[in-house]
Design a protein around this motif. Structure first.
Motif, PDB file in Angstrom:
ATOM      1  N   TYR A   2      -1.878  11.118  -3.807  1.00  0.00           N
ATOM      2  CA  TYR A   2      -2.533  10.036  -4.188  1.00  0.00           C
ATOM      3  C   TYR A   2      -2.256   8.765  -3.247  1.00  0.00           C
ATOM      4  O   TYR A   2      -1.294   8.679  -2.684  1.00  0.00           O
ATOM      5  N   ASN A   3      -3.243   7.834  -3.499  1.00  0.00           N
ATOM      6  CA  ASN A   3      -3.203   6.357  -2.605  1.00  0.00           C
ATOM      7  C   ASN A   3      -3.167   5.449  -3.900  1.00  0.00           C
ATOM      8  O   ASN A   3      -4.015   5.482  -4.697  1.00  0.00           O
ATOM      9  N   ALA A   4      -2.170   4.440  -3.678  1.00  0.00           N
ATOM     10  CA  ALA A   4      -1.954   3.352  -4.501  1.00  0.00           C
ATOM     11  C   ALA A   4      -2.113   1.756  -3.834  1.00  0.00           C
ATOM     12  O   ALA A   4      -1.451   1.859  -2.760  1.00  0.00           O
ATOM     13  N   GLU A  24     -12.030   8.384  -9.210  1.00  0.00           N
ATOM     14  CA  GLU A  24     -12.318   6.872  -9.676  1.00  0.00           C
ATOM     15  C   GLU A  24     -10.970   5.873  -9.217  1.00  0.00           C
ATOM     16  O   GLU A  24      -9.991   6.338  -9.270  1.00  0.00           O
ATOM     17  N   ALA A  25     -11.191   4.782  -8.868  1.00  0.00           N
ATOM     18  CA  ALA A  25     -10.498   3.604  -8.644  1.00  0.00           C
ATOM     19  C   ALA A  25      -9.660   3.246  -9.881  1.00  0.00           C
ATOM     20  O   ALA A  25     -10.807   2.776 -10.914  1.00  0.00           O
ATOM     21  N   ASN A  26      -8.620   3.686 -10.395  1.00  0.00           N
ATOM     22  CA  ASN A  26      -8.177   3.227 -11.618  1.00  0.00           C
ATOM     23  C   ASN A  26      -7.245   1.960 -11.581  1.00  0.00           C
ATOM     24  O   ASN A  26      -6.289   2.031 -10.753  1.00  0.00           O
ATOM     25  N   ILE A  27      -7.728   0.734 -12.280  1.00  0.00           N
ATOM     26  CA  ILE A  27      -7.049  -0.521 -11.973  1.00  0.00           C
ATOM     27  C   ILE A  27      -6.485  -1.014 -13.352  1.00  0.00           C
ATOM     28  O   ILE A  27      -7.190  -1.250 -14.233  1.00  0.00           O
ATOM     29  N   GLN A  34      -3.750  -0.447  -8.247  1.00  0.00           N
ATOM     30  CA  GLN A  34      -4.988   0.298  -8.235  1.00  0.00           C
ATOM     31  C   GLN A  34      -4.358   1.780  -7.879  1.00  0.00           C
ATOM     32  O   GLN A  34      -3.803   1.811  -6.820  1.00  0.00           O
ATOM     33  N   ASN A  57      -5.966   5.548  -6.722  1.00  0.00           N
ATOM     34  CA  ASN A  57      -7.244   6.220  -6.526  1.00  0.00           C
ATOM     35  C   ASN A  57      -7.205   7.876  -7.165  1.00  0.00           C
ATOM     36  O   ASN A  57      -6.437   8.577  -6.614  1.00  0.00           O
ATOM     37  N   ARG A  78       0.837  -1.078  -0.039  1.00  0.00           N
ATOM     38  CA  ARG A  78       0.066  -0.229   0.079  1.00  0.00           C
ATOM     39  C   ARG A  78       0.996   1.280   0.064  1.00  0.00           C
ATOM     40  O   ARG A  78       1.716   1.253   0.967  1.00  0.00           O
TER      41      ARG A  78
END
Length: 108
Positions: free
Chosen positions: A99-101, A72-75, A36, A38, A8
């Motif tokens: 950002y969080n990934a 959006e969650a970009n995956i 992912q 976000n 994370r």
């Protein structure tokens, strides 16, 4: 039962520029992975995944790209991995910020 390896990345600062490393995940014992990112308000740009066996020399994983969308969650999902490491590169054309990934690898 399969195990997972994960990482994370919280509050990583990204600027409006190209090929920023989002993170690296050791996928030596994995046969699939997912990354992912976000998005935040007004996010625009792209994300791609690369692979490496030595962690130094990288090449793009075919078809492992995504256009980033705001809030959006970009995956990106990749199956049939035969490599030691993956990393995500982000290019932002708008919305610099924190950002969080999330990186996830499914072990064999």
């Amino acid at each position: 039962m399969s195990k997972v390896t994960h990482k994370r990345v919280e509050s990583i600062a990204l600027t409006v520029s190209s090929d920023q490393v989002l993170g690296v995940l050791d996928v030596t014992n994995c046969n699939g992975a997912s990354v992912q990112l976000n998005g935040i308000a007004l996010t625009a740009g792209s994300m791609k995944l690369q692979q490496s066996n030595d962690g130094t020399n990288w090449e793009d994983i075919p078809s492992a790209t995504s256009t980033l969308a705001a809030s959006e969650a970009n995956i990106i999902n990749v199956s049939n991995l035969y490599t030691g490491h993956i990393r995500a590169l982000v290019t932002l054309s708008a919305a610099a910020g924190n950002y969080n990934a999330f990186f996830l690898g499914k072990e064999r």
